[in-house]
Motif scaffolding. Structure first.
Motif, mmCIF file in Angstrom:
data_model
loop_
_atom_site.group_PDB
_atom_site.id
_atom_site.type_symbol
_atom_site.label_atom_id
_atom_site.label_comp_id
_atom_site.label_asym_id
_atom_site.label_seq_id
_atom_site.Cartn_x
_atom_site.Cartn_y
_atom_site.Cartn_z
ATOM 1 N N MET A 1 1.054 -0.959 0.305
ATOM 2 C CA MET A 1 0.117 -0.298 0.167
ATOM 3 C C MET A 1 0.955 1.477 -0.008
ATOM 4 O O MET A 1 1.916 1.434 0.641
ATOM 5 N N LYS A 2 0.377 2.582 -0.839
ATOM 6 C CA LYS A 2 0.845 3.460 -0.884
ATOM 7 C C LYS A 2 0.191 4.580 -0.964
ATOM 8 O O LYS A 2 -0.489 4.621 0.300
ATOM 9 N N ALA A 3 0.234 5.642 -0.455
ATOM 10 C CA ALA A 3 0.012 7.290 0.392
ATOM 11 C C ALA A 3 0.995 7.915 -0.507
ATOM 12 O O ALA A 3 1.853 8.574 -0.572
ATOM 13 N N VAL A 4 -0.094 9.009 -0.494
ATOM 14 C CA VAL A 4 -0.043 10.361 -0.968
ATOM 15 C C VAL A 4 -0.660 11.506 -0.753
ATOM 16 O O VAL A 4 -1.696 11.812 -0.430
ATOM 17 N N SER A 5 -0.128 12.393 -0.707
ATOM 18 C CA SER A 5 -0.501 13.883 0.049
ATOM 19 C C SER A 5 -1.616 14.120 -1.257
ATOM 20 O O SER A 5 -1.122 14.955 -2.205
ATOM 21 N N ALA A 6 -3.104 14.193 -0.924
ATOM 22 C CA ALA A 6 -3.613 14.874 -1.913
ATOM 23 C C ALA A 6 -4.761 15.947 -1.643
ATOM 24 O O ALA A 6 -5.819 15.090 -1.389
#
Length: 305
Positions: free
Chosen positions: A1-6
């Protein structure tokens, strides 16, 4: 799993397939999560698609960046979350696929920002943009009965049920919305952990109350809601999938949504599938995504020619 500020969120997502493949964003609904696309992503990744499957706001590991951001579940919030995700991942254009809340986000981006979308697979309600201005008009009684949960969530009793027994409520919804789908506790539990998100209840309650025009939305989204109130057309290539056994949005013999699609368009009814169509009929869903490129000449490369 990845995460990004959006945008307003740190969006958690799964990714599969080649990094230079055709970007394909797959969006789940309520009360489901990213696992609805487990089999779909396998098939598409093997076919060269770069699949991105995010947790919507209020689900799984997705979190708000600020405590001050309204915990809105309105349709404009879902659409802007998706647009922000495309921007954060530097995806110029993508194929979008979704159902329920996720289908709504995909339809909104397709309608308001069509230059960002190559093709759309929309499940259940094909044109999934809410007409909130007309929300006070009663539907036929049999349709109103299917929406019992929406009225339930308007009450404090319904909110308390989500707070105290969200797994029980959601499990029951799975069963009645997909009456012919046989799933076991392991399948349900894998998804139900996503409902433990600290914003889940607030966002679900806001979503179902806002769509009837009973409570205000996020002031920052008023302009987008105004655009959506005009019920904008969708001009990009679209395939609509509807489960023949959908217990909440059963397909009708007439395609009343076709008038909203001005580009290449096709509706397919999938026998034996209920509301959670990507998980119940992954082969048919993946085929629809692949057919967009074959039938409507969508490039498989990462950028438009």
């Amino acid at each position: 799993m990845k995460a990004v500020s959006a945008g307003a969120l740190e969006i958690a997502y799964y990714e599969a397939g080649p990094a230079d493949g055709l970007p394909t964003v797959l969006l789940h609904g309520f009360p489901y999560d990213v696992h609805a696309y487990d089999e779909v992503t396998k098939a598409l990744a093997e076919s060269g698609h770069r699949c991105i499957v995010p947790f919507l706001r209020g689900f799984g590991s997705t979190r708000f960046l600020s405590e001050d951001t309204p915990r809105s579940g309105e349709q404009a919030a879902l659409g802007t979350d998706l647009l922000a995700l495309l921007d954060a991942l530097s995806i110029e254009t993508a194929v979008l696929g979704g159902y329920d809340w996720g289908g709504r986000a995909a339809c909104i981006v397709s309608a308001l920002w069509p230059s960002r979308v190559r093709g759309l697979v929309s499940c259940g309600v094909g044109y999934n943009i809410q007409n909130i201005a007309q929300a006070g008009n009663p539907a036929p009684p049999e349709e109103e009965a299917r929406y019992w949960y929406q009225y339930y969530f308007h009450s404090q009793r319904g909110r308390a049920a989500l707070e105290q027994n969200r797994r029980g409520v959601c499990n029951f919804i799975w069963k009645i919305w997909s009456p012919t789908w046989v799933f076991d506790d392991e399948i349900f539990d894998r998804t139900a952990t996503s409902f433990e998100n600290p914003d889940f209840v607030d966002i679900v309650i806001h979503s179902y109350r806002h769509r009837f025009g009973g409570i205000p939305g996020d002031p920052a989204l008023e302009a987008i809601e105004a655009h959506l109130a005009r019920q904008p057309d969708i001009s990009i290539p679209t395939i609509v999938l509807q489960g023949g056994d959908d217990g909440v949005d059963p397909p009708s013999s007439a395609d009343d949504d076709a008038k909203y699609f001005t580009g290449p368009y096709e509706r397919r009814i999938v026998p034996g599938a209920g509301h959670n169509l990507p998980q119940e009929a992954p082969t048919e869903f993946a085929k629809a995504v692949l057919d967009l490129s074959q039938k409507f000449y969508i490039s498989r490369h990462a950028h438009r020619p």
